[in-house]
Design a protein around this motif. Structure first.
Motif, PDB file in Angstrom:
ATOM      1  N   LEU A 274      71.944  32.888 -24.213  1.00 48.10           N
ATOM      2  CA  LEU A 274      71.469  31.833 -25.109  1.00 48.10           C
ATOM      3  C   LEU A 274      71.639  32.246 -26.571  1.00 48.10           C
ATOM      4  O   LEU A 274      71.949  31.415 -27.434  1.00 48.10           O
ATOM      5  CB  LEU A 274      70.003  31.521 -24.821  1.00 48.10           C
ATOM      6  CG  LEU A 274      69.679  30.888 -23.462  1.00 48.10           C
ATOM      7  CD1 LEU A 274      68.180  30.652 -23.336  1.00 48.10           C
ATOM      8  CD2 LEU A 274      70.434  29.578 -23.268  1.00 48.10           C
ATOM      9  N   ASP A 279      75.044  27.001 -23.812  1.00 44.80           N
ATOM     10  CA  ASP A 279      74.062  26.054 -23.322  1.00 44.80           C
ATOM     11  C   ASP A 279      73.569  26.484 -21.938  1.00 44.80           C
ATOM     12  O   ASP A 279      74.351  26.989 -21.113  1.00 44.80           O
ATOM     13  CB  ASP A 279      74.682  24.646 -23.252  1.00 44.80           C
ATOM     14  CG  ASP A 279      73.681  23.613 -22.774  1.00 44.80           C
ATOM     15  OD1 ASP A 279      72.643  23.443 -23.409  1.00 44.80           O
ATOM     16  OD2 ASP A 279      73.952  22.978 -21.735  1.00 44.80           O
ATOM     17  N   ASN A 281      72.673  24.632 -19.451  1.00 44.31           N
ATOM     18  CA  ASN A 281      73.264  23.851 -18.363  1.00 44.31           C
ATOM     19  C   ASN A 281      74.648  24.378 -18.010  1.00 44.31           C
ATOM     20  O   ASN A 281      74.996  24.493 -16.829  1.00 44.31           O
ATOM     21  CB  ASN A 281      73.345  22.381 -18.781  1.00 44.31           C
ATOM     22  CG  ASN A 281      73.600  21.464 -17.607  1.00 44.31           C
ATOM     23  OD1 ASN A 281      73.378  21.830 -16.462  1.00 44.31           O
ATOM     24  ND2 ASN A 281      74.088  20.276 -17.868  1.00 44.31           N
ATOM     25  N   ASN A 282      75.437  24.705 -19.032  1.00 49.17           N
ATOM     26  CA  ASN A 282      76.752  25.289 -18.762  1.00 49.17           C
ATOM     27  C   ASN A 282      76.630  26.632 -18.054  1.00 49.17           C
ATOM     28  O   ASN A 282      77.447  26.976 -17.187  1.00 49.17           O
ATOM     29  CB  ASN A 282      77.527  25.461 -20.067  1.00 49.17           C
ATOM     30  CG  ASN A 282      77.899  24.140 -20.694  1.00 49.17           C
ATOM     31  OD1 ASN A 282      78.011  23.127 -20.005  1.00 49.17           O
ATOM     32  ND2 ASN A 282      78.076  24.129 -22.003  1.00 49.17           N
ATOM     33  N   TYR A 342      67.858  19.697 -14.806  1.00 49.38           N
ATOM     34  CA  TYR A 342      67.921  20.284 -16.156  1.00 49.38           C
ATOM     35  C   TYR A 342      67.720  19.233 -17.240  1.00 49.38           C
ATOM     36  O   TYR A 342      66.912  19.415 -18.156  1.00 49.38           O
ATOM     37  CB  TYR A 342      69.264  20.998 -16.339  1.00 49.38           C
ATOM     38  CG  TYR A 342      69.377  21.741 -17.654  1.00 49.38           C
ATOM     39  CD1 TYR A 342      68.893  23.035 -17.782  1.00 49.38           C
ATOM     40  CD2 TYR A 342      69.965  21.147 -18.764  1.00 49.38           C
ATOM     41  CE1 TYR A 342      68.988  23.725 -18.973  1.00 49.38           C
ATOM     42  CE2 TYR A 342      70.067  21.823 -19.958  1.00 49.38           C
ATOM     43  CZ  TYR A 342      69.579  23.113 -20.067  1.00 49.38           C
ATOM     44  OH  TYR A 342      69.671  23.785 -21.251  1.00 49.38           O
ATOM     45  N   LYS A 343      68.428  18.125 -17.164  1.00 47.82           N
ATOM     46  CA  LYS A 343      68.385  17.136 -18.240  1.00 47.82           C
ATOM     47  C   LYS A 343      67.038  16.424 -18.302  1.00 47.82           C
ATOM     48  O   LYS A 343      66.612  15.978 -19.360  1.00 47.82           O
ATOM     49  CB  LYS A 343      69.514  16.123 -18.060  1.00 47.82           C
ATOM     50  CG  LYS A 343      70.895  16.726 -18.292  1.00 47.82           C
ATOM     51  CD  LYS A 343      71.992  15.677 -18.212  1.00 47.82           C
ATOM     52  CE  LYS A 343      73.361  16.298 -18.466  1.00 47.82           C
ATOM     53  NZ  LYS A 343      74.448  15.293 -18.378  1.00 47.82           N
ATOM     54  N   GLN A 348      63.707  23.127 -20.844  1.00 49.91           N
ATOM     55  CA  GLN A 348      64.938  23.403 -20.110  1.00 49.91           C
ATOM     56  C   GLN A 348      65.163  24.897 -19.897  1.00 49.91           C
ATOM     57  O   GLN A 348      65.675  25.307 -18.854  1.00 49.91           O
ATOM     58  CB  GLN A 348      66.120  22.779 -20.859  1.00 49.91           C
ATOM     59  CG  GLN A 348      66.049  21.257 -20.923  1.00 49.91           C
ATOM     60  CD  GLN A 348      67.179  20.650 -21.711  1.00 49.91           C
ATOM     61  OE1 GLN A 348      67.761  21.309 -22.576  1.00 49.91           O
ATOM     62  NE2 GLN A 348      67.495  19.403 -21.442  1.00 49.91           N
ATOM     63  N   ARG A 349      64.762  25.699 -20.862  1.00 52.25           N
ATOM     64  CA  ARG A 349      64.927  27.145 -20.675  1.00 52.25           C
ATOM     65  C   ARG A 349      64.062  27.641 -19.518  1.00 52.25           C
ATOM     66  O   ARG A 349      64.510  28.453 -18.701  1.00 52.25           O
ATOM     67  CB  ARG A 349      64.560  27.876 -21.967  1.00 52.25           C
ATOM     68  CG  ARG A 349      64.533  29.391 -21.809  1.00 52.25           C
ATOM     69  CD  ARG A 349      64.455  30.114 -23.122  1.00 52.25           C
ATOM     70  NE  ARG A 349      64.458  31.558 -22.941  1.00 52.25           N
ATOM     71  CZ  ARG A 349      64.666  32.448 -23.890  1.00 52.25           C
ATOM     72  NH1 ARG A 349      64.884  32.018 -25.134  1.00 52.25           N
ATOM     73  NH2 ARG A 349      64.666  33.733 -23.640  1.00 52.25           N
TER      74      ARG A 349
END
Length: 611
Positions: A274, A279, A281-282, A342-343, A348-349
């Motif tokens: 990070l 990202d 998600n990636n 995730y979205k 999200q972390r």
């Protein structure tokens, strides 16, 4: 300074042989030219950068070439080829349908089609991005596309075939272009690097090819960019730095820490990722792809499915042998679930970190499931106690040696004469050593029933509890547990006691929001019949079904409280009483006619109606 030409234009294929990764299409087109079986319209479909427009130009140049080579390739030196290469050919026209998509543009094109070619055998029209044409333009183009002049050939190209009208598709020969394989793309990039005197390593070129996602034009654009960034030295490190790609080493190290259940180092690696600007998600998508590659690499037959360089393939092969298929499948499931959530996640972390922590504990969960459970462990412990068991292998006449220091038994007669030594008993006569040892108080069993020693001569493989002790313990347990009434109990009870319990159960039903049951139990009072039958009045089928559903619980409550298991509930249908209702106009008229029949004659005579 000399003008720079990007590699995508400088090394654009000019012959069918130089087209990368589309041999199934180039061979078909060459055979069609050789056999003189050219269609009046072609439609080239496929993703961006795979060679649709390039093949269209090569096909157009080859059709009008005046000196075809034996392998059906344009010569490149005749008048037609030179005019096409210089961009001043009057027989080959290119049209961008994205900017010329109106019906007027198509009508202008149709007017040009009527004019025969000035030089060459065919007049060829290449229309790129054909799906951008308007509905009116498509309709205006239909007739000309279906029946063009003998010298006109249309080559259409599009990235979105589903947007083209079926009437257009049915008039064309359709060629679907594939995404270019990573190996073919990397090989093509290597050949360009050799021509341009650019240093490279295979891992870097493979990474560019993977990032291009099947499009050679994208790969060539990245190739030029990285060549400038790295001062004409394309290395794996330069590629991941310039294209902002997560290094394979991150995933390999992360997998090692997951297998070691090292949560701390796993979270540190994710924080480092990070911090480098990637990202979450990636990252989780890349981790899932890494697990997929490890799963594929476990079998040599599927190892070829890995679209990576040989060095990276060997790393996958090595790590796949150290991971189990169950771990990879579980980790893939966790990663996929994290990607889906995730979205929608507010944190999200934390979503990714929780997924990594779960993956760290997969190995422990698998080992716990596979842990062998022995049913003989408790028996082994009990066999160490002489007061509880006799080994199955012992015979009645074998010597039995006590493991406790208090007593020593050497024969079966000793067992008969001295079955168990009590706490207040001293050592046996002549046993001086035993007399000197301190006597340990014997533990009194509290929770477990006392087990007595079986008679000699009997061999047992299980514990035989003392029935007297069990009887005492069962009596103590019964005093603490609820009392259960025998199924044959028929204690008498009064009607008042019964009604009191009946209304108590109805109140509980109301408190539990069972209002329909409360209505059934209170609308009509129950009647106590002989033989302990309870008659309940019901008014319809719904109440009957409701009473049947509740009957078991209601009977259990009444039988236990009244101590009478002969109680039963008998539903009875309420008598249907005739209720007064409003008469209709026709019924009123018929009643009047019965009293005065002349009224019907009067109605007929004047043709009156009944309202």
């Amino acid at each position: 300074m000399e003008n720079f030409i990007v590699s995508a234009r400088k090394y654009r294929p000019v012959t069918f042989e130089s087209v990368v990764g589309q041999q199934h299409i180039t061979n078909t087109l060459k055979n069609a030219i050789k056999n003189n079986q050219l269609a009046q319209a072609f439609l080239f479909c496929g993703p961006r950068g795979v060679g649709k427009t390039t093949c269209a130009r090569i096909l157009a140049k080859t059709i009008n070439c005046q000196n075809l080579s034996p392998n059906i390739e344009p010569c490149g030196v005749c008048e037609s080829c030179l005019s096409f290469q210089n961009g001043n050919s009057f027989s080959i026209h290119e049209l961008d349908a994205a900017s010329n998509n109106s019906v007027d543009d198509i009508r202008s094109l149709i007017e040009q089609v009527r004019i025969p070619p000035q030089s060459g055998k065919y007049k060829i029209y290449i229309i790129d991005e054909i799906h951008m044409l308007s509905q009116a333009a498509f309709n205006a183009f239909l007739k000309t596309l279906e029946e063009p002049p003998s010298y006109a050939i249309f080559i259409l190209a599009t990235t979105e075939k589903h947007k083209i009208l079926p009437t257009i598709l049915s008039r064309c020969q359709i060629f679907d272009f594939n995404r270019i394989r990573v190996e073919d793309m990397a090989s093509h990039l290597a050949s360009i690097a050799d021509k341009e005197d650019i240093a490279f390593d295979n891992d870097g070129l493979h990474l560019i090819a993977q990032k291009a996602d099947g499009g050679l034009r994208d790969a060539l654009s990245m190739f030029d960019q990285i060549a400038s960034f790295s001062n004409r030295n394309i290395t794996y490190k330069a590629v991941i730095d310039n294209l902002n790609i997560l290094d394979y080493d991150y995933y390999f190290k992360l997998t090692d820490f997951l297998l070691k259940e090292n949560v701390a180092q796993t979270l540190v690696i994710f924080d480092d990722i990070l911090a480098n600007g990637f990202d979450g998600n990636n990252f989780i998508i890349g981790l899932a792809s890494h697990f997929r590659n490890l799963l594929v690499g476990k079998d040599p037959t599927t190892l070829k499915l890995l679209e990576v360089s040989e060095g990276i393939r060997q790393k996958y092969l090595q790590q796949s042998q150290a991971t189990s298929a169950s771990f990879l499948l579980s980790a893939l499931n966790i990663a996929n679930q994290c990607d889906l959530n995730y979205k929608q996640s507010k944190n999200q972390r934390l979503q990714v970190e929780m997924a990594l922590i779960k993956m760290c504990h997969i190995a422990s969960a698998i080992n716990l499931v596979n842990l062998p459970v022995s049913n003989n462990d408790s028996e082994r412990d009990l066999k160490k106690k002489p007061d509880t068991l006799i080994s199955e292998t012992e015979s009645p006449k074998q010597n039995v040696e006590n493991t406790t220091p208090k007593t020593s038994v050497t024969s079966n007669e000793g067992i008969e004469n001295q079955p168990l030594k009590k706490e207040n008993d001293g050592p046996a006569s002549g046993d001086s050593e035993a007399a000197d040892l301190p006597v340990e108080p014997k533990a009194v069993p509290v929770e477990k029933p006392k087990v007595t020693m079986p008679k000699p001569g009997l061999v047992t493989s299980s514990l035989i509890p003392n029935l007297n002790d069990l009887t005492v313990k069962s009596e103590v347990a019964e005093s603490d547990e609820p009392q259960y009434i025998s199924g044959d109990a028929k204690n008498a009870f009064s009607n008042d006691d019964f009604l009191k319990l009946w209304h108590e159960y109805a109140s509980k039903s109301k408190a539990a929001a069972k209002l329909n049951l409360f209505t059934v139990m209170t609308s009509n009072p129950p009647v106590l019949l002989p033989d302990w039958k309870i008659e309940v009045i019901i008014e319809n089928k719904i109440q009957q079904d409701l009473l049947i559903l509740e009957k078991i619980d209601l009977l259990n409550f009444l039988r236990v409280e009244l101590k009478n298991f002969s109680i039963d509930i008998v539903p009875k249908q309420a008598e249907q009483t005739t209720k007064r209702r409003l008469y209709t106009s026709n019924e009123k008229y018929q009643h009047m006619v019965e009293k005065n029949p002349a009224l019907e004659e009067f109605r007929r005579h004047f043709n009156l109606g009944i309202e």
